[in-house]
Design a protein around this motif. Structure first.
Motif, PDB file in Angstrom:
ATOM      1  N   SER A  11       0.750  -1.109   0.001  1.00  0.00           N
ATOM      2  CA  SER A  11      -0.007  -0.058   0.052  1.00  0.00           C
ATOM      3  C   SER A  11       0.656   1.121  -0.073  1.00  0.00           C
ATOM      4  N   GLU A  12       2.027   1.031   0.801  1.00  0.00           N
ATOM      5  CA  GLU A  12       2.741   2.289   0.692  1.00  0.00           C
ATOM      6  C   GLU A  12       3.595   2.549  -0.555  1.00  0.00           C
ATOM      7  N   VAL A  13       3.827   1.320  -1.436  1.00  0.00           N
ATOM      8  CA  VAL A  13       4.314   1.650  -2.829  1.00  0.00           C
ATOM      9  C   VAL A  13       3.446   2.281  -3.676  1.00  0.00           C
ATOM     10  N   GLU A  14       2.125   1.899  -3.619  1.00  0.00           N
ATOM     11  CA  GLU A  14       0.987   2.561  -4.305  1.00  0.00           C
ATOM     12  C   GLU A  14       0.868   3.952  -3.937  1.00  0.00           C
ATOM     13  N   LYS A  15       0.968   4.333  -2.425  1.00  0.00           N
ATOM     14  CA  LYS A  15       0.754   5.606  -1.937  1.00  0.00           C
ATOM     15  C   LYS A  15       1.861   6.713  -2.699  1.00  0.00           C
ATOM     16  N   ILE A  16       3.134   6.232  -2.422  1.00  0.00           N
ATOM     17  CA  ILE A  16       4.009   6.855  -3.087  1.00  0.00           C
ATOM     18  C   ILE A  16       4.115   7.200  -4.680  1.00  0.00           C
ATOM     19  N   ASN A  17       3.648   6.254  -5.368  1.00  0.00           N
ATOM     20  CA  ASN A  17       3.233   6.337  -6.864  1.00  0.00           C
ATOM     21  C   ASN A  17       2.291   7.511  -7.176  1.00  0.00           C
TER      22      ASN A  17
END
Ligand code: UDX
Length: 469
Positions: free
Chosen positions: A306-312
């Motif tokens: 979810s963090e990966v997506e949020k940063i993106n």
């Protein structure tokens, strides 16, 4: 060369079509099946429908000889022992992969089975799909010893898909059956044995007779997880460097130097550490969501994804703020946009961060004049022409009278702009580069105010004072 094997490939999208012509290229005989009659007719007529290096030449070489196109899955099932399933697995509303196409194909194959068959999943699917395919086929009355289901995920990048297929880092075959394993070994033997690379017409790449790819055999479930985990890890690398680039901006450091510094550590490696406006495309966003959903269903905490997506997502918003910081107000500004595809060398705009950014700019009241060497036709469907949204025939036309020029896709030709000419064409010489294609020093020397990702902003002296750089 090895004995040709009769192969069916179901689905003629990026993965299916590339696999079909590449199997032909290594000596096999292929029937490519799609239920879209228009697509089949176009392919029969030699139109690849997608922008992909080497694909038109290979299609021309094998069309109607080693590769045939049909809508008849039953006929293809009866004629071939190996049936590769490469149909779409789109994202459903919940983030899961929608497997209805895979299920429909499995049922149809089951109805036509006339001897031992190996059904091979090539589409990116969640772990346990293999078992579901097996159950669907059994439910349709097929005896368990008449077929096996194998997972053979594909790691193709759009733009270099043919080369990636013929020169893979590895070939992953997930199977729990000796008989199926032998068939897959035989299919890939021209690559794993190195014979293919000796042919004078072989597509060049990193593998060779002496350095052929390895075939890694795993359990079916491991193979399914390998595919999702590979894409998730690559996306994680991109989000990581994007987060680092934000830190570099805050600290006045240079992310290109930092990426080189960490990438030289052989445990990390230099690839997929290019900062930008976030990853896009038909795979990463969909696969991360699907992998996260699989973990959730199995009760595993994988909130890292979810963090990966949020940063993106944030990376796009940060870029918009960057445009605002250079132009102050956005309403009524005329912006030249170079690039609409999700990356260079493709006409694909699926989940393209460039398209998202243009939508945001239009919502802010800008006028956008966009140019992309291959993706404009597809982009027009998402971003219809209007007085606010215009398409240019070339870079010069897009740049003429622009208040700023934005680079959103890493096409090679955007890295070779005629800077002197650009300077005279634009209303204000401001370049905001979402792909770090230029050296900031070179840009200021040519009179540009230049903003990029994770590097100190650069401006000619009079502008520097205004921007505070
Ligand atoms: C990806 C995987 O690489 C491939 O193995 C898989 O089979 C399908 O998904 P693809 O979607 O074609 O391939 O594109 P890729 O080259 O991986 O780029 C994906 C996105 O990440 C693009 O938007 C690209 O611009 C971005 N990217 C890539 C970065 O922002 N930085 C990088 O360093 C690399």
């Amino acid at each position: 060369m090895v004995e040709p094997i009769q192969i069916a490939v179901v689905g003629s999208g990026y993965v299916g079509l590339v696999a079909a012509v590449c199997f032909a290229e290594i000596g096999h005989s292929v029937i490519c099946v799609d239920n879209d009659e228009g697509k089949v007719a176009a392919l029969q007529g030699g139109n690849t429908l997608i922008h992909e290096n080497h694909l038109p030449a290979l299609l021309e070489r094998y069309r109607n000889t080693r590769v045939r196109f049909t809508t008849d899955l039953g006929e293809a099932t009866r004629a071939c022992q190996a049936i590769f399933v490469a149909v779409g697995t789109p994202q459903s509303d919940t983030g899961d992969a929608d497997l209805s196409y895979v299920e429909a194909v499995a049922s149809e194959i089951a109805r036509s089975i006339n001897g031992y068959k190996v059904i091979i999943e090539k589409s990116t699917v969640p772990v346990y799909t293999n078992e579901w395919i097996r159950r669907v086929i059994e439910r349709n009355g097929v005896a368990r010893d008449s077929f096996d289901v194998v997972s053979n995920p594909e790691f193709l990048r759009e733009g270099t898909a043919v080369e990636d297929f013929l020169h893979p880092d590895r070939i992953v075959v997930g199977t729990d059956s000796e008989r199926a394993s032998e068939l897959l070994d035989a299919i890939y033997s021209p690559l794993t044995g190195g014979e293919y690379y000796q042919q004078p017409t072989a597509i060049p790449g990193c593998c060779s007779r002496l350095n052929p790819p390895i075939l890694l055999q795993t359990s079916t479930k491991s193979a399914e997880i390998i595919k999702h985990a590979s894409n998730a890890f690559l996306a994680l690398k991109i989000s990581f460097i994007n987060a680092v680039s934000n830190l570099c901006e805050a600290a006045d450091a240079n992310v290109e130097q930092v990426a080189r510094g960490i990438g030289l550590d052989s445990r990390i490696g230099p690839k997929f550490l290019r900062p930008g406006i976030g990853y896009g495309g038909s795979c990463f966003p969909k696969d991360i969501a699907a992998f996260r959903s699989v973990a959730e269903q199995m009760g595993v905490d994988f909130s890292l994804l979810s963090e990966v997506e949020k940063i993106n997502i944030n990376q796009k918003k940060r870029f918009l703020s960057k445009v605002r910081s250079a132009l102050w107000t956005l309403r009524g500004k005329r912006l030249a946009v170079l690039g609409l595809a999700f990356k260079g060398d493709t006409d694909d705009i699926r989940e393209s961060p460039a398209i998202d950014l243009v939508s945001m700019l239009l919502a802010e009241g800008c006028t956008v004049i966009a140019y992309d060497p291959a993706a404009m036709e597809r982009a027009e469907v998402k971003l219809p022409r209007s007085s606010q949204m215009q398409y240019a025939n070339g870079i010069e036309e897009a740049a003429t009278d622009a208040d700023a020029l934005l680079i959103l896709t890493d096409w090679q030709e955007f890295a070779r702009l005629d800077l002197m000419q650009l300077h005279t064409l634009m209303r204000y010489p401001i370049v905001i580069d979402g792909r770090n294609l230029y050296d900031p020093k070179q840009m200021t020397e040519n009179g540009f105010t230049y903003l990029s990702i994770g590097r100190p902003s650069a401006a000619p002296l009079h502008e520097a004072a205004r921007l505070g750089v």
